[in-house]
Design a protein around this motif. Structure first.
Motif, PDB file in Angstrom:
ATOM      1  N   LEU A  34       0.829  -1.201   0.000  1.00 29.17           N
ATOM      2  CA  LEU A  34       0.000   0.000   0.000  1.00 29.17           C
ATOM      3  C   LEU A  34       0.867   1.256   0.000  1.00 29.17           C
ATOM      4  O   LEU A  34       1.794   1.385   0.796  1.00 29.17           O
ATOM      5  N   GLU A  35       0.541   2.193  -0.903  1.00 26.54           N
ATOM      6  CA  GLU A  35       1.300   3.439  -1.024  1.00 26.54           C
ATOM      7  C   GLU A  35       0.497   4.661  -0.595  1.00 26.54           C
ATOM      8  O   GLU A  35       1.083   5.667  -0.198  1.00 26.54           O
ATOM      9  N   SER A  36      -0.827   4.594  -0.697  1.00 28.16           N
ATOM     10  CA  SER A  36      -1.667   5.745  -0.357  1.00 28.16           C
ATOM     11  C   SER A  36      -2.886   5.270   0.408  1.00 28.16           C
ATOM     12  O   SER A  36      -3.554   4.313  -0.008  1.00 28.16           O
ATOM     13  N   VAL A  37      -3.190   5.937   1.519  1.00 29.15           N
ATOM     14  CA  VAL A  37      -4.362   5.586   2.323  1.00 29.15           C
ATOM     15  C   VAL A  37      -4.993   6.867   2.851  1.00 29.15           C
ATOM     16  O   VAL A  37      -4.302   7.759   3.348  1.00 29.15           O
ATOM     17  N   VAL A  38      -6.313   6.953   2.718  1.00 28.55           N
ATOM     18  CA  VAL A  38      -7.078   8.104   3.199  1.00 28.55           C
ATOM     19  C   VAL A  38      -8.136   7.587   4.161  1.00 28.55           C
ATOM     20  O   VAL A  38      -9.028   6.836   3.772  1.00 28.55           O
ATOM     21  N   LEU A  39      -8.029   7.980   5.423  1.00 29.64           N
ATOM     22  CA  LEU A  39      -8.952   7.536   6.475  1.00 29.64           C
ATOM     23  C   LEU A  39      -9.567   8.742   7.178  1.00 29.64           C
ATOM     24  O   LEU A  39      -9.735   8.731   8.397  1.00 29.64           O
ATOM     25  N   ASP A  40      -9.926   9.756   6.417  1.00 32.66           N
ATOM     26  CA  ASP A  40     -10.454  10.989   6.996  1.00 32.66           C
ATOM     27  C   ASP A  40     -11.790  10.751   7.692  1.00 32.66           C
ATOM     28  O   ASP A  40     -12.644   9.999   7.200  1.00 32.66           O
ATOM     29  N   ASP A  41     -11.968  11.430   8.826  1.00 40.00           N
ATOM     30  CA  ASP A  41     -13.246  11.464   9.529  1.00 40.00           C
ATOM     31  C   ASP A  41     -13.758  10.066   9.871  1.00 40.00           C
ATOM     32  O   ASP A  41     -14.920   9.729   9.632  1.00 40.00           O
ATOM     33  N   LEU A  42     -12.884   9.248  10.451  1.00 42.55           N
ATOM     34  CA  LEU A  42     -13.269   7.909  10.925  1.00 42.55           C
ATOM     35  C   LEU A  42     -13.102   7.879  12.440  1.00 42.55           C
ATOM     36  O   LEU A  42     -12.003   7.628  12.950  1.00 42.55           O
ATOM     37  N   PRO A  43     -14.164   8.131  13.200  1.00 41.02           N
ATOM     38  CA  PRO A  43     -14.034   8.234  14.658  1.00 41.02           C
ATOM     39  C   PRO A  43     -13.698   6.917  15.348  1.00 41.02           C
ATOM     40  O   PRO A  43     -13.259   6.925  16.497  1.00 41.02           O
ATOM     41  N   LYS A  44     -13.896   5.789  14.662  1.00 36.79           N
ATOM     42  CA  LYS A  44     -13.647   4.488  15.279  1.00 36.79           C
ATOM     43  C   LYS A  44     -12.248   3.948  14.990  1.00 36.79           C
ATOM     44  O   LYS A  44     -11.931   2.819  15.374  1.00 36.79           O
ATOM     45  N   VAL A  45     -11.419   4.723  14.326  1.00 37.61           N
ATOM     46  CA  VAL A  45     -10.034   4.329  14.060  1.00 37.61           C
ATOM     47  C   VAL A  45      -9.133   4.968  15.110  1.00 37.61           C
ATOM     48  O   VAL A  45      -9.210   6.168  15.357  1.00 37.61           O
ATOM     49  N   SER A  46      -8.300   4.145  15.737  1.00 40.44           N
ATOM     50  CA  SER A  46      -7.438   4.618  16.826  1.00 40.44           C
ATOM     51  C   SER A  46      -5.995   4.203  16.561  1.00 40.44           C
ATOM     52  O   SER A  46      -5.625   3.841  15.438  1.00 40.44           O
TER      53      SER A  46
END
Length: 474
Positions: A341-353
């Motif tokens: 994986l080279e690019s990841v977008v996890l914007d506005d995910l309140p359940k990711v810590s």
């Protein structure tokens, strides 16, 4: 109806394990001591909370004074240094003059596509892409059709434009805000014109060379029209859809059309297309060539779907912004199944810590572009592990309040020769001197975004020595 109610309740309901101290309600016996005692207790609690905040601020400032030492090296107000790129190039001058007088241009035949694309982009920016300018722009059989603002183009204009350009040679088509003129009837008319030009072989594909389709705001295009487009493009490698609401209504029919290009499709974007996760689950894992997937704004995305996709596809890029059903379990699965994986977008995910971010840091050593905007459950320590690989080129950590001067220093040392874009908006815990050292040291840094960072002053904005960087938000 019940499903919609559950989604809405889940959107608003949050459980906070460590509730913040509320000085406005007093202690447990505030309501049993009488009004005077309760009022005094409320005042005392507010004073104590304010004293604690001031003590924390003093302690943080004392720690940061010994951590970072930076002094301004330049003063652009006196003209001692000049930023690169302030002076427009000769091509940009010519482009501006051409667009200023585009109504006097009779033809662009012979002009290569690499020049037509900037002309179309500038006309779109000026909102001068009209039924009068479009025929001039597409004349001469171009291989690329890049129209970034089609709001002034009706259906008849779009059909005539495709008729005059010869769609059999088209290799790339990008139509943004095209809902007014690009619907099912327009697609049918365009493909019918293409078939009529195939006099010898009626079974041949209408657009055999088309490799990329990008449609934005096509609210008149349904799954029927999209299916016809995909079936007419056997060489399709990239399909990007954004805010195509009618396509979402028939998601199963639309996605089933992708089976015909399952061996060639590499890029798929379904931003803000409200598709059911069951339809996605039955189709996406079967597109074995898919490497870049964007599912931003999909409310039904779950960890089960993410796990299935990650286990079956060789993903290099995954965008899940606003998919609030995704948790650490889904991110851990992506990290374990997609080490390239080279690019990841996890914007506005309140359940990711921190657990999900640390898994990415441990398994995905080729990460270059990371966006964790408004992921408030992520700490600065987890971010430090993420950037430790040293290959991060773009980083967005807007709204992560735990970002402090130590992390800025760690980012400087880890990504000294790679960082080109950084967004620290609404991160107020780091000191200005720490960021000044980063700006001076990261010589490849080109964009720095600092909206809401009230601790940043003109001392940094005017005093850094990096001629490449452009600062936004201050």
């Amino acid at each position: 109806m019940r499903r919609a109610a559950r989604r809405r309740a889940e959107h608003y309901a949050y459980f906070q394990e460590e509730p913040a101290e509320n000085v406005h309600v007093g202690g447990e016996d505030a309501r049993t001591l009488g009004p005077w005692s309760s009022a005094r207790q409320l005042v005392d609690e507010r004073e104590r909370a304010r004293a604690n905040r001031e003590e924390q601020i003093k302690r943080r400032k004392k720690e940061e004074e010994g951590l970072v030492a930076w002094k301004p090296r330049a003063d652009r107000r006196e003209g001692s240094t000049t930023a690169i790129g302030n002076t427009p190039s000769l091509f940009e001058f010519a482009l501006q003059i051409l667009c200023d007088h585009f109504d006097a241009v009779e033809s662009l035949e012979g002009i290569p596509d690499v020049v037509r694309a900037p002309i179309a982009a500038e006309l779109s920016r000026r909102r001068t892409l009209t039924p009068h300018t479009l025929p001039v722009l597409v004349a001469g059989y171009p291989t690329e059709l890049l129209l970034r603002n089609c709001t002034l183009l009706d259906q008849a204009t779009m059909v005539d434009a495709f008729k005059g350009m010869g769609i059999s040679r088209l290799q790339r088509m990008e139509l943004q805000f095209c809902g007014r003129g690009f619907g099912d009837s327009a697609v049918e008319a365009i493909l019918q014109q293409g078939k009529s030009s195939l006099k010898e072989d009626t079974e041949a594909a209408v657009m055999p060379l088309l490799e990329a389709i990008s449609l934005s705001g096509a609210y008149r295009l349904s799954d029927k029209g999209l299916r016809a487009l995909v079936e007419s493009s056997p060489s399709l490698k990239s399909l990007k859809l954004e805010s195509c609401t009618r396509v979402a209504d028939g998601g199963s029919t639309c996605l089933s059309a992708l089976h015909g290009v399952a061996d060639s499709l590499e890029v798929l974007s379904l931003k803000l297309c409200d598709m059911d996760d069951n339809n996605l689950l039955h189709v996406l894992p079967k597109i074995q060539s898919l490497q870049h997937l964007e599912l931003d704004g999909q409310p039904y995305i779950t960890d089960a779907l993410i796990c299935e996709i990650a286990a079956n596809l060789p993903l290099k890029s995954l965008h899940l912004a606003g998919c609030r059903g995704v948790t650490d379990d889904g991110v851990v699965a992506v990290a374990s199944f997609c080490p390239m994986l080279e690019s990841v977008v996890l914007d506005d995910l309140p359940k990711v810590s921190d657990r999900g971010v640390v898994a990415l840091a441990e398994s995905c050593k080729h990460l270059k572009r990371v966006s964790l905007r408004q992921c408030t459950g992520v700490s600065a320590s987890a971010l430090s592990q993420l950037v430790a690989s040293g290959g991060i080129t773009e980083l967005n950590i807007t709204g992560i309040t735990s970002v402090d001067s130590k992390f800025i220093q760690h980012l400087t040392m880890s990504c000294l020769g790679s960082l080109s874009k950084l967004d620290l908006s609404w991160c107020r815990m780091f000191h200005e001197d720490a960021l000044g050292h980063l700006v001076d040291a990261c010589t490849f840094l080109e964009e720095l975004t600092l909206f809401g960072c009230s601790q940043i002053t003109q001392r940094l904005c005017k005093g850094h020595s990096n001629p490449r960087v452009t600062i936004h938000g201050r």
